[in-house]
Design a protein around this motif. Structure first.
Motif, PDB file in Angstrom:
ATOM      1  N   MET A 247       7.756 -28.986  68.648  1.00  0.00           N
ATOM      2  CA  MET A 247       7.705 -27.858  67.730  1.00  0.00           C
ATOM      3  C   MET A 247       6.894 -26.717  68.339  1.00  0.00           C
ATOM      4  O   MET A 247       6.012 -26.920  69.161  1.00  0.00           O
ATOM      5  CB  MET A 247       7.106 -28.299  66.393  1.00  0.00           C
ATOM      6  N   ASP A 248       7.222 -25.514  67.915  1.00  0.00           N
ATOM      7  CA  ASP A 248       6.493 -24.341  68.384  1.00  0.00           C
ATOM      8  C   ASP A 248       5.021 -24.439  67.988  1.00  0.00           C
ATOM      9  O   ASP A 248       4.700 -25.033  66.952  1.00  0.00           O
ATOM     10  CB  ASP A 248       7.125 -23.092  67.753  1.00  0.00           C
ATOM     11  N   HIS A 251       4.005 -24.087  64.475  1.00  0.00           N
ATOM     12  CA  HIS A 251       4.244 -25.194  63.563  1.00  0.00           C
ATOM     13  C   HIS A 251       3.444 -26.440  63.939  1.00  0.00           C
ATOM     14  O   HIS A 251       3.312 -27.350  63.121  1.00  0.00           O
ATOM     15  CB  HIS A 251       5.735 -25.543  63.538  1.00  0.00           C
ATOM     16  N   THR A 264      11.192 -25.234  64.921  1.00  0.00           N
ATOM     17  CA  THR A 264      10.402 -25.201  63.694  1.00  0.00           C
ATOM     18  C   THR A 264      10.294 -26.618  63.143  1.00  0.00           C
ATOM     19  O   THR A 264      11.089 -27.496  63.489  1.00  0.00           O
ATOM     20  CB  THR A 264      11.058 -24.307  62.635  1.00  0.00           C
ATOM     21  N   SER A 265       9.335 -26.834  62.261  1.00  0.00           N
ATOM     22  CA  SER A 265       9.251 -28.140  61.622  1.00  0.00           C
ATOM     23  C   SER A 265      10.498 -28.395  60.779  1.00  0.00           C
ATOM     24  O   SER A 265      10.984 -29.535  60.710  1.00  0.00           O
ATOM     25  CB  SER A 265       7.991 -28.232  60.762  1.00  0.00           C
ATOM     26  N   ARG A 266      11.058 -27.357  60.173  1.00  0.00           N
ATOM     27  CA  ARG A 266      12.271 -27.526  59.376  1.00  0.00           C
ATOM     28  C   ARG A 266      13.439 -27.995  60.245  1.00  0.00           C
ATOM     29  O   ARG A 266      14.203 -28.885  59.851  1.00  0.00           O
ATOM     30  CB  ARG A 266      12.621 -26.203  58.686  1.00  0.00           C
TER      31      ARG A 266
END
Length: 321
Positions: A247-248, A251, A264-266
């Protein structure tokens, strides 16, 4: 499913004891010693002696467990109550020598092997990514070479660091060389950032991995990435190994080797939810370093990743029933 009581023992009642009070087992679940056997055991490995940059992942298991207090019993995204369709328990921590890499590796292998006598599947909270090597050894002993889905900013198929053959940057090279990995069905997800040279990619392909990079996801989207992964993994026994730096840093700031431009976490949660019908035999979530984790951002994300992995295992059980 393993032999167990007719009704699995679930999390403690948060309407009777506040979530922030009491012992912080993962998601307020019972301990493995309380239920005897489990379909899924969540276990920590507080070890980070294999890191090459920022330390602190030895505190990851307790941090993720603490962040998991807010998880609830029903997962609407997967339409499953993961703690009701299977017995899930917290098995505590495996202890690994912080001063001896070789001894630590053997301890994790032996400890996970012993746990698999009491649980059908393990979901491990690290700890640094070194622990994937002994865990994959145990998986291969039980299932034969497994298809590995490795979510990470980095390849982790380098050879040595300062002459050390097993570190957090080398576990999948060693596991491939030792025959733990299915060379026809393994994949990286979310890799990005600089390499030491173009030859790193040649080595990686030879070791059995196909790459679905962060750039691929940016250009083609999550559905295309999922289709690519599913085609690669097929119907083999699958082991998911997730470094939170996939993840970035926006996040997952609390990690040892952050790289810009990540998922992203999503996106990461959506990918796990898209793999529920696969034969997931085990998993790990690693490299959470609390010292760099403002407001539990990384701990919360990691706890949800573990929850989605356990839910995916439960969804397959539910569908089979």
């Amino acid at each position: 499913m393993t032999d167990r009581t007719p009704s699995p023992v679930g999390p403690r009642d948060s309407s009777a004891t506040p979530r922030y009070a009491g012992h912080a087992n993962f998601a307020l679940l019972p301990g493995l010693d309380e239920v005897g056997r489990a379909d899924v055991a969540v276990v920590g490995v507080p070890f980070d002696s294999g890191v090459s940059y920022r330390p602190g992942a030895r505190f990851g298991p307790s941090h993720v467990r603490d962040a998991s207090r807010l998880l609830r019993p029903y997962n609407p995204a997967q339409d499953v109550s993961p703690f009701a369709v299977q017995q899930v328990a917290d098995a505590g921590d495996l202890i690994a020598n912080p001063f001896d890499l070789d001894e630590a590796i053997e301890a994790v292998a032996a400890g996970s092997r012993e746990l698999l006598e009491r649980a059908e599947k393990l979901v491990t909270i690290g700890g640094d990514h070194t622990i994937a090597y002994p865990l994959l050894r145990t998986m291969a002993e039980k299932h034969g070479p497994v298809a590995v889905l490795h979510a990470d900013a980095h390849l982790d198929t380098w050879d040595t660091y300062f002459g050390a053959p097993v570190t957090h940057g080398t576990p999948f090279r060693r596991a491939s060389e030792d025959g733990f990995i299915d060379l026809t069905a393994s994949a990286h997800l979310g890799t990005r950032g600089p390499l030491y040279g173009k030859g790193d990619l040649d080595d990686d392909a030879r070791l059995g991995f196909e790459i679905t990079s962060s750039e691929f996801i940016e250009e083609h989207g999550v559905p295309a990435a999922v289709a690519r992964l599913r085609e690669r993994l097929g119907d083999k026994p699958v082991y998911l190994s997730i470094d939170v730096d996939v993840m970035d840093p926006a996040h997952a700031p609390g990690t040892g080797t952050p790289e810009a431009g990540g998922l992203t976490s999503r996106e990461m949660l959506r990918i796990i939810r898209s793999l529920t019908d696969l034969n997931i035999v085990g998993a790990d979530v690693v490299e959470v370093s609390p010292a760099y984790d403002h407001a539990q951002i990384t701990g919360v994300a990691a706890s949800h990743l573990v929850y989605e992995l356990v839910s995916a295992m439960g969804r397959r059980t539910q569908d089979e029933d």
